[in-house]
Design an enzyme around this catalytic site. Structure first.
Site, short mmCIF file in Angstrom:
data_model
loop_
_atom_site.label_atom_id
_atom_site.label_comp_id
_atom_site.label_asym_id
_atom_site.label_seq_id
_atom_site.Cartn_x
_atom_site.Cartn_y
_atom_site.Cartn_z
N LYS A 54 0.81 -1.23 0.00
CA LYS A 54 0.00 0.00 0.00
C LYS A 54 0.84 1.26 0.00
O LYS A 54 0.40 2.31 -0.48
CB LYS A 54 -0.98 0.00 1.18
CG LYS A 54 -2.08 -1.01 0.96
CD LYS A 54 -3.23 -0.85 1.92
CE LYS A 54 -4.31 -1.88 1.58
NZ LYS A 54 -5.27 -2.05 2.65
N LYS A 108 -11.38 -5.53 -3.44
CA LYS A 108 -12.45 -4.52 -3.56
C LYS A 108 -12.02 -3.39 -4.47
O LYS A 108 -12.86 -2.71 -5.05
CB LYS A 108 -12.74 -3.91 -2.17
CG LYS A 108 -13.42 -4.82 -1.18
CD LYS A 108 -13.49 -4.13 0.20
CE LYS A 108 -13.79 -5.08 1.33
NZ LYS A 108 -13.47 -4.56 2.66
N LYS A 120 -4.96 -11.61 -5.99
CA LYS A 120 -6.07 -11.80 -5.06
C LYS A 120 -7.31 -11.01 -5.53
O LYS A 120 -7.15 -9.90 -6.02
CB LYS A 120 -5.60 -11.28 -3.70
CG LYS A 120 -6.48 -11.61 -2.53
CD LYS A 120 -5.92 -10.97 -1.26
CE LYS A 120 -6.07 -9.45 -1.29
NZ LYS A 120 -5.81 -8.78 0.00
P1 TYM Z 1 -10.77 -6.70 4.75
O1 TYM Z 1 -11.86 -5.74 5.04
O2 TYM Z 1 -9.78 -6.37 3.69
O3 TYM Z 1 -11.37 -8.11 4.38
C1 TYM Z 1 -12.36 -8.72 5.18
C2 TYM Z 1 -12.10 -10.20 5.25
O4 TYM Z 1 -12.11 -10.78 3.94
C3 TYM Z 1 -10.93 -11.56 3.74
N1 TYM Z 1 -10.56 -11.48 2.31
C4 TYM Z 1 -10.44 -12.55 1.52
N2 TYM Z 1 -10.58 -13.87 1.75
C5 TYM Z 1 -10.40 -14.71 0.70
N3 TYM Z 1 -10.09 -14.29 -0.56
C6 TYM Z 1 -9.92 -12.97 -0.84
N4 TYM Z 1 -9.63 -12.58 -2.08
C7 TYM Z 1 -10.10 -12.04 0.23
N5 TYM Z 1 -10.02 -10.68 0.31
C8 TYM Z 1 -10.30 -10.36 1.59
C9 TYM Z 1 -9.90 -10.92 4.65
O5 TYM Z 1 -8.86 -11.82 4.95
C10 TYM Z 1 -10.72 -10.56 5.85
O6 TYM Z 1 -10.86 -11.69 6.71
N6 TYM Z 1 -7.40 -6.10 8.37
C11 TYM Z 1 -8.70 -6.66 8.08
C12 TYM Z 1 -9.80 -6.11 8.96
C13 TYM Z 1 -9.58 -6.21 10.42
C14 TYM Z 1 -9.63 -7.38 11.20
C15 TYM Z 1 -9.40 -6.97 12.53
C16 TYM Z 1 -9.86 -8.73 10.90
C17 TYM Z 1 -9.32 -5.17 11.27
N7 TYM Z 1 -9.21 -5.63 12.54
C18 TYM Z 1 -9.38 -7.89 13.58
C19 TYM Z 1 -9.84 -9.64 11.96
C20 TYM Z 1 -9.60 -9.22 13.27
C21 TYM Z 1 -9.05 -6.33 6.64
O7 TYM Z 1 -8.57 -5.39 6.08
O8 TYM Z 1 -10.00 -7.08 6.10
#
Ligand code: TYM
Length: 326
Positions: free
Chosen positions: A111, A195, A192
């Site tokens: 990023k 969004k 991957k």
């Molecule tokens: P975020 O918002 O990017 O994504 C939410 C969840 O979706 C999963 N994910 C995927 N899984 C499979 N294939 C993909 N292509 C894919 N893209 C996204 C992510 O692994 C995530 O589980 N940092 C985290 C948010 C967060 C969080 C936390 C998660 C903040 N605090 C505490 C767990 C515990 C994030 O950016 O997810």
């Protein structure tokens, strides 16, 4: 009962990677765990956000949690910024982390594009995530594979504090799906599904119309040998579609390989369109019912209260260990 915590960023619509990697687990786990599901609005301001849109997206992600089957009577659903403990613990953990370990985080490196100066929030992002998890004495964190490194850092920070100040934190574990932990982009199966990718056809959003789902799957990148076989290295496109099919249908990949022995990619893709549309249609319908409802607001307010009730004694314990306050 073991405690589960996870979060999703309120940045636009969720895609099937978010669902198959994370949200599907949220629903499974709530039957026999104490589950806390957060919309991490403070994480999303690591990059600029339009305030009105951010609020709407936060509500929409909570509505999507409920639309996929998270039940606010069983699970806690709330917005991160409504529980002050996240920010408090964030600072305490910041003072126990190192710039070296944070600069090794691959998401930060991607990023910040290796720039000499990057937003501090992006750099500190994984520490706030660790605070989210450790604030609730969490045992299990259901996430996609891309969060593995952040979970490792969370564990390192918890163990570091425990060693220095005595038992303070529960050391959590990540939980990952067999099929769905890393859903790849439909137009480029080496990247991957995300969004933010500019090509809409690279992903299937949970709220997409059937016609869009059909277009994206029928156009998805495969290969020219025409055999439906799981082989990530040589056939990443078909392997990705097989994983998605398996995750939505509950059939194993071996079963699917057998079912489609001798048939072409066209038929396989058509069937995958059907399976995907069948899985997403009820989510879309339920989302439209919940969005803007009082039920949603009540669930989130109640979630904040319940989350606070768990977080407050943890923060008190942490402050005691560190000698903060009087
Ligand atoms: P975020 O918002 O990017 O994504 C939410 C969840 O979706 C999963 N994910 C995927 N899984 C499979 N294939 C993909 N292509 C894919 N893209 C996204 C992510 O692994 C995530 O589980 N940092 C985290 C948010 C967060 C969080 C936390 C998660 C903040 N605090 C505490 C767990 C515990 C994030 O950016 O997810």
């Amino acid at each position: 009962m073991k405690r589960v915590f996870s979060g999703v960023q309120p940045t636009g619509n969720l895609h099937i990677g978010n669902y198959l990697g994370a949200l599907k687990q949220f629903v499974e786990l709530q039957e026999d765990h104490e589950c806390i599901y957060c919309v991490v609005d403070m994480h999303s301001i690591t990059v600029p956000q339009d305030p009105k849109e951010l609020k709407q997206h936060t509500l929409d992600i909570a509505a999507l949690y409920m639309a996929v089957g998270v039940d606010p009577k069983k699970s806690i659903i709330f917005a991160q910024s409504t529980v002050p403990g996240h920010a408090e613990l964030n600072w305490i953990l910041t003072c126990n982390s190192y710039t070296g370990e944070l600069s090794r985080m691959t998401q930060y490196k991607q990023k910040s594009h290796g720039a000499e100066s990057a937003p501090t929030g992006l750099f500190m992002y994984p520490v706030l995530m660790a605070a989210d998890i450790l604030l609730y004495d969490t045992d299990i964190v259901p996430v996609g594979n891309d969060q593995k490194q952040h979970i490792e850092l969370t564990r390192d920070l918890a163990i570091r504090v425990n060693n220095k100040y005595g038992e303070t934190f529960v050391v959590p574990e990540g939980r990952f799906m067999k099929a769905g932990a890393r859903v790849m982009a439909l137009d480029d199966p080496t990247a991957k599904m995300s969004k933010s990718a500019p090509n809409e056809m690279s992903r299937i959003s949970l709220l997409d119309e059937p016609s869009k789902i059909k277009k994206a799957i029928m156009r998805s990148t495969t290969d020219s040998d025409g055999v439906i076989r799981f082989d990530i290295d040589n056939k990443p496109g078909i392997s990705n579609l097989l994983s998605i099919y398996s995750a939505f249908s509950g059939k194993t990949i071996e079963q699917l390989e057998k079912d489609y022995e001798g048939s072409g990619y066209g038929q396989f893709k058509k069937d995958l369109v059907e399976v995907t549309v069948d899985a997403l249609s009820p989510i879309r319908e339920r989302f439209l019912e919940i969005r803007g409802s009082q039920e949603l607001i009540d669930a989130m307010k109640n979630g904040t209260e319940r989350a606070n009730a768990i977080a407050e004694p943890v923060i008190k314990r942490v402050k005691d260990r560190f000698g903060l306050g009087i």
